[in-house]
Motif scaffolding. Structure first.
Motif, mmCIF file in Angstrom:
data_model
loop_
_atom_site.group_PDB
_atom_site.id
_atom_site.type_symbol
_atom_site.label_atom_id
_atom_site.label_comp_id
_atom_site.label_asym_id
_atom_site.label_seq_id
_atom_site.Cartn_x
_atom_site.Cartn_y
_atom_site.Cartn_z
ATOM 1 N N ALA A 1 0.844 -1.017 -0.100
ATOM 2 C CA ALA A 1 -0.267 -0.216 0.353
ATOM 3 C C ALA A 1 0.565 1.420 0.377
ATOM 4 O O ALA A 1 2.275 1.572 1.025
ATOM 5 N N ASP B 1 -12.475 -0.987 0.885
ATOM 6 C CA ASP B 1 -11.354 -0.568 -0.037
ATOM 7 C C ASP B 1 -10.442 -1.478 -1.045
ATOM 8 O O ASP B 1 -11.307 -3.102 -1.231
ATOM 9 N N ALA C 1 -5.778 1.222 0.365
ATOM 10 C CA ALA C 1 -5.808 2.273 1.369
ATOM 11 C C ALA C 1 -4.697 1.745 2.314
ATOM 12 O O ALA C 1 -5.171 0.589 2.222
ATOM 13 N N ALA C 2 -4.318 1.967 2.855
ATOM 14 C CA ALA C 2 -3.900 1.796 4.553
ATOM 15 C C ALA C 2 -4.248 2.473 5.711
ATOM 16 O O ALA C 2 -4.875 3.394 5.352
ATOM 17 N N PRO C 3 -3.930 2.460 6.882
ATOM 18 C CA PRO C 3 -4.574 2.801 8.260
ATOM 19 C C PRO C 3 -4.337 4.106 8.124
ATOM 20 O O PRO C 3 -2.224 3.853 7.239
ATOM 21 N N ASP D 1 -4.601 6.811 5.870
ATOM 22 C CA ASP D 1 -4.993 7.485 5.095
ATOM 23 C C ASP D 1 -6.696 8.126 4.803
ATOM 24 O O ASP D 1 -7.205 6.917 5.955
ATOM 25 N N TYR E 1 -9.976 5.220 4.691
ATOM 26 C CA TYR E 1 -10.001 3.843 4.705
ATOM 27 C C TYR E 1 -10.398 2.894 5.379
ATOM 28 O O TYR E 1 -11.309 3.878 6.292
ATOM 29 N N ASN E 2 -11.157 2.115 5.175
ATOM 30 C CA ASN E 2 -12.533 1.515 5.906
ATOM 31 C C ASN E 2 -12.237 0.304 7.024
ATOM 32 O O ASN E 2 -13.021 -0.502 7.255
ATOM 33 N N TRP F 1 -12.273 -5.251 3.679
ATOM 34 C CA TRP F 1 -11.407 -5.622 1.263
ATOM 35 C C TRP F 1 -12.464 -5.925 0.147
ATOM 36 O O TRP F 1 -12.617 -6.943 0.456
#
Length: 152
Positions: free
Chosen positions: A41, A66, A81-83, A85, A88-89, A93
């Motif tokens: 990511a 994401d 996305a990543a933690p 961002d 970020y959900n 996934w």
């Protein structure tokens, strides 16, 4: 009196054995799903913990997920996305399978913007898609698992 002590010892012994088995079982479970490098990511490597979730038939809207681009065996997946961002959900996934009409090497040639030999960000994946050397064939799975930075 001795029979009571023997029974008490047996009960405590059995309880201790059950507790030990449970603790060992949980320790094994916790480490069984932990991965090594699992996906990129924004150019960074992440690992995860495999969870037995399949959320494919929940009907959740696309914005609840994401994207995690899958390259088959060609390379590690790439997350959009990543933690940390924006947007970020939280580790929910959608796996989008990619196809490579002219081969994976052509996708790297057209998308590897930083010259590291892999597509390691969603920006690079989109560059390969814009060039036509990578094609998003759609969602193949939806699930939840954490994204854990893999520090070198």
């Amino acid at each position: 009196m001795q029979n009571v002590r023997v029974r008490t010892l047996r009960v405590f012994g059995a309880a201790a054995a059950v507790t030990a088995a449970a603790v060992l079982g949980l320790a094994g479970q916790a480490s069984a799903g932990v991965s090594g490098p699992a996906f990129y990511a924004d150019g960074a490597l992440y690992r995860t913990v495999g969870t037995p979730t399949d959320l494919s038939r929940t009907g959740a809207p696309d914005h609840a997920w994401d994207i995690l681009y899958s390259f088959g065996d060609a390379q590690l997946k790439v997350a959009e996305a990543a933690p940390g961002d924006t947007g970020y959900n939280g580790g929910r996934w959608q796996i989008h399978e990619l196809a490579f009409p002219a081969g994976y090497a052509a996708a790297v040639t057209n998308g590897d913007l930083d010259g590291d030999g892999v597509l390691a960000s969603a920006t690079e994946v989109r560059a390969a898609m814009t060039a036509g050397s990578a094609v998003d064939t759609g969602v193949v799975k939806q699930f939840e698992c954490p994204a854990i930075p893999l520090h070198n």
